[in-house]
Design a protein around this motif. Structure first.
Motif, PDB file in Angstrom:
ATOM      1  N   GLN A  91       0.867  -1.176   0.000  1.00 35.24           N
ATOM      2  CA  GLN A  91       0.000   0.000   0.000  1.00 35.24           C
ATOM      3  C   GLN A  91       0.905   1.228   0.000  1.00 35.24           C
ATOM      4  N   LEU A  92       0.573   2.212  -0.816  1.00 35.80           N
ATOM      5  CA  LEU A  92       1.325   3.461  -0.875  1.00 35.80           C
ATOM      6  C   LEU A  92       0.420   4.604  -0.439  1.00 35.80           C
ATOM      7  N   LEU A  93       1.017   5.627   0.111  1.00 39.67           N
ATOM      8  CA  LEU A  93       0.239   6.809   0.479  1.00 39.67           C
ATOM      9  C   LEU A  93      -0.072   7.628  -0.769  1.00 39.67           C
ATOM     10  N   ILE A  94      -1.167   8.347  -0.713  1.00 35.50           N
ATOM     11  CA  ILE A  94      -1.553   9.240  -1.805  1.00 35.50           C
ATOM     12  C   ILE A  94      -1.120  10.650  -1.430  1.00 35.50           C
ATOM     13  N   ASN A  95      -0.307  11.238  -2.273  1.00 36.10           N
ATOM     14  CA  ASN A  95       0.200  12.584  -2.043  1.00 36.10           C
ATOM     15  C   ASN A  95      -0.955  13.570  -1.856  1.00 36.10           C
ATOM     16  N   ARG A  96      -0.798  14.476  -0.905  1.00 38.96           N
ATOM     17  CA  ARG A  96      -1.763  15.541  -0.619  1.00 38.96           C
ATOM     18  C   ARG A  96      -3.118  15.044  -0.119  1.00 38.96           C
ATOM     19  N   ALA A  97      -3.222  13.790   0.306  1.00 37.37           N
ATOM     20  CA  ALA A  97      -4.506  13.259   0.789  1.00 37.37           C
ATOM     21  C   ALA A  97      -4.977  14.041   2.013  1.00 37.37           C
ATOM     22  N   ARG A  98      -6.268  14.300   2.060  1.00 42.09           N
ATOM     23  CA  ARG A  98      -6.859  14.924   3.238  1.00 42.09           C
ATOM     24  C   ARG A  98      -6.746  14.002   4.442  1.00 42.09           C
ATOM     25  N   GLU A  99      -6.923  12.731   4.152  1.00 42.61           N
ATOM     26  CA  GLU A  99      -6.894  11.698   5.188  1.00 42.61           C
ATOM     27  C   GLU A  99      -6.481  10.408   4.499  1.00 42.61           C
ATOM     28  N   ASN A 100      -5.653   9.606   5.153  1.00 36.90           N
ATOM     29  CA  ASN A 100      -5.208   8.349   4.563  1.00 36.90           C
ATOM     30  C   ASN A 100      -6.180   7.216   4.866  1.00 36.90           C
ATOM     31  N   ALA A 101      -6.231   6.257   3.970  1.00 31.80           N
ATOM     32  CA  ALA A 101      -7.022   5.045   4.198  1.00 31.80           C
ATOM     33  C   ALA A 101      -6.391   4.269   5.350  1.00 31.80           C
ATOM     34  N   ASN A 102      -7.168   3.363   5.932  1.00 39.07           N
ATOM     35  CA  ASN A 102      -6.618   2.516   6.982  1.00 39.07           C
ATOM     36  C   ASN A 102      -5.412   1.759   6.445  1.00 39.07           C
ATOM     37  N   PRO A 103      -4.359   1.618   7.247  1.00 46.95           N
ATOM     38  CA  PRO A 103      -3.175   0.897   6.763  1.00 46.95           C
ATOM     39  C   PRO A 103      -3.476  -0.583   6.558  1.00 46.95           C
ATOM     40  N   VAL A 104      -2.831  -1.144   5.555  1.00 47.10           N
ATOM     41  CA  VAL A 104      -2.968  -2.565   5.249  1.00 47.10           C
ATOM     42  C   VAL A 104      -1.883  -3.310   6.009  1.00 47.10           C
ATOM     43  N   ARG A 105      -2.253  -4.387   6.618  1.00 47.51           N
ATOM     44  CA  ARG A 105      -1.288  -5.185   7.372  1.00 47.51           C
ATOM     45  C   ARG A 105      -0.394  -5.965   6.413  1.00 47.51           C
ATOM     46  N   PRO A 106       0.875  -6.155   6.771  1.00 47.68           N
ATOM     47  CA  PRO A 106       1.774  -6.944   5.916  1.00 47.68           C
ATOM     48  C   PRO A 106       1.184  -8.329   5.642  1.00 47.68           C
ATOM     49  N   GLY A 107       1.216  -8.729   4.399  1.00 49.91           N
ATOM     50  CA  GLY A 107       0.700 -10.035   4.014  1.00 49.91           C
ATOM     51  C   GLY A 107      -0.768 -10.058   3.649  1.00 49.91           C
ATOM     52  N   ASP A 108      -1.503  -8.962   3.889  1.00 52.70           N
ATOM     53  CA  ASP A 108      -2.929  -8.937   3.537  1.00 52.70           C
ATOM     54  C   ASP A 108      -3.156  -8.936   2.030  1.00 52.70           C
ATOM     55  N   LEU A 109      -2.320  -8.199   1.299  1.00 56.58           N
ATOM     56  CA  LEU A 109      -2.444  -8.161  -0.158  1.00 56.58           C
ATOM     57  C   LEU A 109      -1.867  -9.451  -0.712  1.00 56.58           C
ATOM     58  N   ARG A 110      -2.585 -10.047  -1.645  1.00 63.59           N
ATOM     59  CA  ARG A 110      -2.105 -11.301  -2.237  1.00 63.59           C
ATOM     60  C   ARG A 110      -1.596 -11.016  -3.647  1.00 63.59           C
ATOM     61  N   VAL A 111      -0.445 -11.600  -3.961  1.00 60.89           N
ATOM     62  CA  VAL A 111       0.174 -11.341  -5.261  1.00 60.89           C
ATOM     63  C   VAL A 111       0.985 -12.562  -5.688  1.00 60.89           C
ATOM     64  N   ARG A 112       0.908 -12.832  -6.979  1.00 59.30           N
ATOM     65  CA  ARG A 112       1.712 -13.898  -7.585  1.00 59.30           C
ATOM     66  C   ARG A 112       2.278 -13.365  -8.881  1.00 59.30           C
ATOM     67  N   GLY A 113       3.577 -13.559  -9.079  1.00 58.25           N
ATOM     68  CA  GLY A 113       4.239 -13.104 -10.295  1.00 58.25           C
ATOM     69  C   GLY A 113       4.918 -14.256 -11.001  1.00 58.25           C
ATOM     70  N   THR A 114       4.779 -14.294 -12.318  1.00 61.02           N
ATOM     71  CA  THR A 114       5.419 -15.315 -13.142  1.00 61.02           C
ATOM     72  C   THR A 114       6.136 -14.618 -14.285  1.00 61.02           C
ATOM     73  N   LEU A 115       7.450 -14.814 -14.373  1.00 68.64           N
ATOM     74  CA  LEU A 115       8.206 -14.234 -15.476  1.00 68.64           C
ATOM     75  C   LEU A 115       7.990 -15.071 -16.723  1.00 68.64           C
ATOM     76  N   THR A 116       7.891 -14.410 -17.879  1.00 71.03           N
ATOM     77  CA  THR A 116       7.744 -15.073 -19.163  1.00 71.03           C
ATOM     78  C   THR A 116       8.943 -14.691 -20.035  1.00 71.03           C
ATOM     79  N   LYS A 117       9.020 -15.265 -21.215  1.00 72.29           N
ATOM     80  CA  LYS A 117      10.179 -14.974 -22.076  1.00 72.29           C
ATOM     81  C   LYS A 117      10.245 -13.511 -22.507  1.00 72.29           C
ATOM     82  N   ASP A 118       9.094 -12.823 -22.556  1.00 72.74           N
ATOM     83  CA  ASP A 118       9.115 -11.421 -22.987  1.00 72.74           C
ATOM     84  C   ASP A 118       8.315 -10.501 -22.063  1.00 72.74           C
ATOM     85  N   GLY A 119       8.230 -10.854 -20.775  1.00 73.29           N
ATOM     86  CA  GLY A 119       7.492 -10.023 -19.835  1.00 73.29           C
ATOM     87  C   GLY A 119       7.157 -10.768 -18.562  1.00 73.29           C
ATOM     88  N   TYR A 120       5.904 -10.623 -18.149  1.00 74.88           N
ATOM     89  CA  TYR A 120       5.477 -11.286 -16.917  1.00 74.88           C
ATOM     90  C   TYR A 120       3.961 -11.317 -16.820  1.00 74.88           C
TER      91      TYR A 120
END
Length: 180
Positions: A91-120
């Motif tokens: 999670q990243l902060l939004i510049n100039r935000a009036r108020e920030n969203a609740n912080p996300v706990r480490p590990g809450d966001l799920r992500v999987r990445g697979t490299l390919t021959k010409d990208g991912y």
């Protein structure tokens, strides 16, 4: 999701697809056409190849500064761990935000990445618990914007490009209608 960059003759190098349910929102991003290796660092997210996502759970398009319902997330196919081979979701902060969203706990966001021959292929999920105010039964629209950033290929955005303050002004994000 097709980006409007095509209307501006900007090259589309990423296929972005999304879905939602009551438990959150998910996206897959397929980047093709790279000749250089993918470059990602968890400590330098804004300079890395990856996918950034802005969501306003209230779809309020009449304010120019982010509220607590506005979120910014970054996902990288690699860049974490001892050899930089693990995917990154943050999670990243939004510049100039009036108020920030609740912080996300480490590990809450799920992500999987697979490299390919010409990208991912990047698959990511933002659970409802990480989206302040997310309630599709009450609010069936989201303010929404994405950018696929690549050091070699450039930026592919969903609509307008970096000539506009896309990273901090929710009034220029588009609206997603959550249809069942």
């Amino acid at each position: 999701m097709r980006g409007f960059g095509e209307l501006d003759s900007r090259k589309q190098f990423a296929d972005v697809r999304g879905g939602w349910n009551e438990r959150g929102v998910s996206f897959s991003v397929l980047v093709t056409g790279k000749r250089q290796p993918v470059w990602c660092r968890e400590s330098r997210v804004d300079e890395s190849d990856g996918f950034q996502l802005w969501i306003d759970t209230r779809a309020t398009h009449n304010v120019h500064r982010a509220t607590r319902f506005c979120h910014r997330f970054a996902f990288l196919p690699i860049g974490a761990g001892p050899s930089y081979r693990d995917p990154v979701g943050d999670q990243l902060l939004i510049n100039r935000a009036r108020e920030n969203a609740n912080p996300v706990r480490p590990g809450d966001l799920r992500v999987r990445g697979t490299l390919t021959k010409d990208g991912y292929l990047l698959e990511c999920c933002v659970p409802a618990t990480s989206l302040t105010g997310y309630d599709p039964s009450e609010y069936d629209k989201l303010g929404f914007f994405y950018a696929v950033m690549d050091r070699e290929l450039g930026w592919q955005t969903q609509s307008v490009n970096t000539q506009f303050p896309i990273d901090e002004d929710p009034s220029i994000w588009t609206t997603l209608e959550l249809v069942r």
